[in-house]
Design a protein around this motif. Structure first.
Motif, PDB file in Angstrom:
ATOM      1  N   GLN A   1       0.837  -1.195   0.000  1.00  0.00           N
ATOM      2  CA  GLN A   1       0.000   0.000   0.000  1.00  0.00           C
ATOM      3  C   GLN A   1       0.874   1.247   0.000  1.00  0.00           C
ATOM      4  O   GLN A   1       1.785   1.375   0.819  1.00  0.00           O
ATOM      5  N   ASN A   2       0.574   2.167  -0.918  1.00  0.00           N
ATOM      6  CA  ASN A   2       1.267   3.447  -0.970  1.00  0.00           C
ATOM      7  C   ASN A   2       0.540   4.404  -0.041  1.00  0.00           C
ATOM      8  O   ASN A   2      -0.465   4.989  -0.400  1.00  0.00           O
TER       9      ASN A   2
ATOM     10  N   MET B   1      -5.082  -7.804   5.333  1.00  0.00           N
ATOM     11  CA  MET B   1      -6.502  -7.588   5.566  1.00  0.00           C
ATOM     12  C   MET B   1      -7.185  -8.897   5.954  1.00  0.00           C
ATOM     13  O   MET B   1      -7.056  -9.906   5.261  1.00  0.00           O
ATOM     14  N   ASP B   2      -7.905  -8.847   7.073  1.00  0.00           N
ATOM     15  CA  ASP B   2      -8.764  -9.952   7.481  1.00  0.00           C
ATOM     16  C   ASP B   2     -10.041  -9.807   6.668  1.00  0.00           C
ATOM     17  O   ASP B   2     -10.779  -8.832   6.823  1.00  0.00           O
ATOM     18  N   LEU B   3     -10.296 -10.747   5.793  1.00  0.00           N
ATOM     19  CA  LEU B   3     -11.425 -10.613   4.871  1.00  0.00           C
ATOM     20  C   LEU B   3     -12.783 -10.761   5.549  1.00  0.00           C
ATOM     21  O   LEU B   3     -13.774 -10.230   5.051  1.00  0.00           O
ATOM     22  N   SER B   4     -12.838 -11.432   6.698  1.00  0.00           N
ATOM     23  CA  SER B   4     -14.127 -11.584   7.373  1.00  0.00           C
ATOM     24  C   SER B   4     -14.561 -10.304   8.080  1.00  0.00           C
ATOM     25  O   SER B   4     -15.740  -9.997   8.162  1.00  0.00           O
TER      26      SER B   4
ATOM     27  N   ALA C   1      -7.813  -3.971   8.235  1.00  0.00           N
ATOM     28  CA  ALA C   1      -6.462  -3.947   7.674  1.00  0.00           C
ATOM     29  C   ALA C   1      -5.452  -3.628   8.774  1.00  0.00           C
ATOM     30  O   ALA C   1      -5.659  -2.701   9.554  1.00  0.00           O
ATOM     31  N   THR C   2      -4.377  -4.398   8.805  1.00  0.00           N
ATOM     32  CA  THR C   2      -3.317  -4.209   9.787  1.00  0.00           C
ATOM     33  C   THR C   2      -2.007  -3.998   9.060  1.00  0.00           C
ATOM     34  O   THR C   2      -1.615  -4.826   8.222  1.00  0.00           O
ATOM     35  N   ALA C   3      -1.300  -2.907   9.359  1.00  0.00           N
ATOM     36  CA  ALA C   3       0.006  -2.661   8.757  1.00  0.00           C
ATOM     37  C   ALA C   3       1.015  -3.647   9.325  1.00  0.00           C
ATOM     38  O   ALA C   3       1.117  -3.820  10.537  1.00  0.00           O
TER      39      ALA C   3
END
Length: 132
Positions: free
Chosen positions: A14-15, A31-34, A38-40
């Motif tokens: 990610q920019n 990213m947890d899709l459920s 989003a976690t860096a």
């Protein structure tokens, strides 16, 4: 982007800062899709081309300094190959295949993650491109 083997996560570059400078443009995000959370995983270090190991334990990615791995859920990164790029995991998650420039030519190499043992595969018919 790279799927986790169980399909629960996407890891991507990610920019964040809007910079196109290779050294500062991109961070890795998981990213947890459920939950769509989003976690860096990294800061803005120029991290690109993430790939998740088949066993789901590690992420490999490129930066301007080389090939790095880190735990898939976050943690301390480890520089595996200086100046390497386009890395991908072996099916057993124990090795990486990558490209490195040697004397102006692209060469295919592998490295065992646990031991650091490197093997070079020479191309007689031209330059090597990204391993798949």
């Amino acid at each position: 982007p790279a799927w986790s083997p169980d399909g629960r996560y996407l890891t991507y570059s990610q920019n964040q800062a809007g910079s196109l400078s290779a050294g500062s443009c991109c961070r890795l995000v998981r990213m947890d899709l459920s939950t769509r959370t989003a976690t860096a995983l990294t800061g803005a270090i120029g991290a690109i081309r993430p790939s998740v190991s088949p066993d789901g334990s590690l992420v490999v990615y490129d930066t301007p300094t080389g090939v790095w791995t880190m735990p898939a859920g976050g943690g301390s990164p480890v520089l595996r190959v200086i100046n390497g790029y386009d890395a991908t995991f072996s099916p057993d998650s124990k090795s990486l295949a990558y490209v490195i420039d040697v004397n102006g030519l692209r060469r295919l190499r592998t490295i065992e993650i646990s031991s650091g043992v490197v093997a070079t595969f020479h191309s007689t018919s031209g330059q090597v491109h990204s391993p798949v």
